[in-house]
Design an enzyme around this catalytic site. Structure first.
Site, PDB file in Angstrom:
ATOM      1  N   CYS A 417     -31.035  43.876  17.563  1.00  0.00           N
ATOM      2  CA  CYS A 417     -29.537  43.857  17.575  1.00  0.00           C
ATOM      3  C   CYS A 417     -29.058  42.463  17.894  1.00  0.00           C
ATOM      4  CB  CYS A 417     -29.010  44.876  18.812  1.00  0.00           C
ATOM      5  SG  CYS A 417     -27.463  44.735  19.239  1.00  0.00           S
ATOM      6  N   GLU A 451     -32.748  44.654  11.442  1.00  0.00           N
ATOM      7  CA  GLU A 451     -33.054  46.121  11.339  1.00  0.00           C
ATOM      8  C   GLU A 451     -31.571  46.703  10.913  1.00  0.00           C
ATOM      9  OE1 GLU A 451     -33.720  49.732  14.683  1.00  0.00           O
ATOM     10  OE2 GLU A 451     -34.461  47.761  14.741  1.00  0.00           O
TER      11      GLU A 451
END
Length: 554
Positions: A417, A451
């Site tokens: 993140c 990701e």
């Protein structure tokens, strides 16, 4: 005269060409950040950021969120809360379920296009929903005007009252309001500085007498009763308030509660407050007042405030300016916890272990969720490392942004993140965070990739970063054949990301059974001109300033 495109044969290391999703990767995006100066106190909104981006030619970008983990129950050190007091639906009955159970709305086999849309009102509530207060049957309302309630704000039981008592109090309040209106109407044409009437004087004396008669201290039996009530019900009930203050002041407080509950009920009926709606509209963070973008699962008592006060160093959240001022006078933090692994000038990066500094990382995730759409990791921070970038001045190290990274990633994700704080957006810090994540991958001798799925602003930043990396490589390349594998090994960028970026730049073609990379000199010259224009003001990561070794184990 247009420049000639020079085609270069793709070498044998073109792995990952078939794995790319060309239809999803054709979007072209530019950088989401540029240089700029911020005033001492600035109010930042998402609309202002989009307005500044609209001046550039930015195509549509898919809205993609962050990684998807389910959160545990509570953060350490803060009151737990599983749902907002202002929600109209309980976890056991969603809006979709209410539609499915309503015979008037359930019609999957018929054409409903000719029917007008039903307005959402109080009578269309799903009566399978239940008030979250333990032992409450959802009957009655604090205002005394509604038959049912579905939130703590309107629960008579939570306020230690019954439904009948609420109705009696509502009737009494209405009677007093009518009398007040009559009195105001009669005095409307009176002179401005007229002396108080005898009735007003008697009322004032009566209020003064009631306030004088309040108890200075509670008897022992009553204290024991209050403590027993608190131990029995905890935070699921309002504390007993009788005899703590005068009856007059207590009645004023009850009126304010009823009025606030009625206002919330109106918003709920109008559909302006729904499950998951963001009640925290602004946060005070250092010298900035920031408008929030999304809902964040702060504890209920904080989430319904509307404005939250956050310490910019330890990230503790508070209810008022006074509490924040007292906290700042005692807070000894001037930088994030953990190890400082990078420093150049005023920019530093700290490596924070989610297992060693759990509360700080949880607060960081809650803060980040206010500006990220699909982020769902809040409390399970132990498997992650957090790399927090700061900008230092004489008052301390101020939070610029951060990215999290799994300690053991099976797919070699180097970012889980990533966030740049709104007051530092469009100044080049987002690319610095991305560049730093790839620098760590180079030290680890791995090929990294963020990701999936990415947030909307994260996708813009990564697209721009990959574009610059490839154009810089093309500018310095002197050979005849380009290998995707060699580019990946040198830049630590995943081959799939390289191929997708080449496709978005229209630099990858399939011709006569071979993949060709078109060396578009116009794009390279355009990139070089921008680099020259930026000069020394360009924010970049210096690999020589990194003092870091890959962590061993977890």
């Amino acid at each position: 005269m247009p420049r000639r495109r020079q085609s270069v044969h793709l070498g044998s290391g073109s792995d990952g060409t078939e794995d790319s999703d060309s239809s999803a990767e054709r979007e072209q995006t530019n950088s989401s950040e540029s240089d700029g100066n911020m005033p001492k106190r600035t109010r930042l909104t998402r609309a202002s950021l989009r307005l500044s981006q609209s001046s550039q030619d930015t195509p549509d970008v898919k809205r993609i969120g962050d990684h998807d983990e389910s959160p545990p129950l509570t953060p350490t050190g803060n009151a737990p809360s599983s749902e907002s007091e202002l929600d109209i639906s309980s976890p056991n009955a969603s809006h979709d379920e209410s539609v499915a159970k309503d015979p008037a709305l359930r019609d999957s086999d018929k054409d409903l296009s000719h029917r007008p849309k039903r307005r959402r009102c109080h009578e269309t509530y799903n009566f399978n929903m239940k008030c979250p207060t333990p032992g409450c049957n959802s009957l009655g309302h604090l205002t005394g005007k509604h038959e049912r309630h579905f939130a703590v704000s309107g629960c008579p039981l939570y306020h230690n009252l019954s439904a009948d008592e609420c109705k009696v109090k509502a009737t009494t309040r209405e009677k007093h309001e009518e009398e007040s209106k009559v009195q105001e109407e009669s005095n409307r044409h009176a002179t401005r500085h007229q002396a108080p009437t005898s009735k007003q004087t008697r009322y004032k004396e009566q209020v003064t007498e009631m306030r004088k008669g309040r108890n200075s201290g509670l008897p022992k039996e009553q204290k024991e009763k209050y403590m027993e009530h608190r131990q029995s019900h905890g935070n699921t009930r309002e504390p007993l308030l009788e005899n703590i203050t005068s009856e007059y002041d207590l009645e004023l407080f009850r009126k304010a509660q009823a009025r606030a509950s009625e206002d919330l009920e109106k918003l709920r009926i109008q559909g302006q407050i729904t499950e998951g709606s963001n009640m925290i509209k602004t946060i005070m963070f250092g010298r900035y007042e920031l408008d929030t973008w999304y809902h964040s699962p702060y504890p209920e008592e904080y989430a319904r405030l509307g404005r939250l006060y956050v310490c910019e160093f330890c990230l503790k959240y508070m209810k008022s300016q006074t509490i924040l001022r007292r906290h700042m006078a005692k807070c000894v933090w001037k930088h994030p916890p953990g190890d400082e692994v990078y420093r150049k000038g005023a920019i530093s990066v700290f490596e924070v272990d989610g297992k060693k500094n759990k509360i700080y990382c949880q607060n960081l995730c809650l803060l980040a969720k206010l500006f990220l759409d699909h982020k769902t990791l809040y409390y399970d921070v132990e498997p992650f490392l957090f790399y927090v970038m700061t900008e230092a001045d004489n008052t301390g190290c101020h939070l610029v942004g951060y990215f999290s990274k799994e300690k053991n990633s099976f797919l070699n994700y180097n970012v889980s993140c990533i966030l740049t704080m709104p007051q530092y957006m469009r100044q080049g810090f987002g690319k610095m965070l991305i560049d730093f994540s790839y620098l760590l991958s180079k030290v680890e001798e791995k090929v990294g990739s963020p990701e999936r799925p990415l947030s909307d602003l994260g996708l813009i930043s990564y697209r721009s970063y990959w574009k610059e990396v490839l154009l810089r490589y093309m500018y310095n390349f002197q050979g005849k054949e380009i290998s995707i594998k060699e580019i990946s090994q040198e830049t630590a960028v995943n081959p799939v990301d390289i191929v997708s970026t080449l496709q978005s730049l229209q630099m990858l073609k399939y011709w006569k059974g071979k993949h060709l990379v078109l060396k578009r000199q116009d794009l390279i010259d355009e990139w070089k001109a921008k680099e020259t224009k930026r000069g020394s003001n360009n924010k970049t990561i210096d690999p020589s300033s990194l003092k870091w070794t890959p962590p061993k184990g977890t």
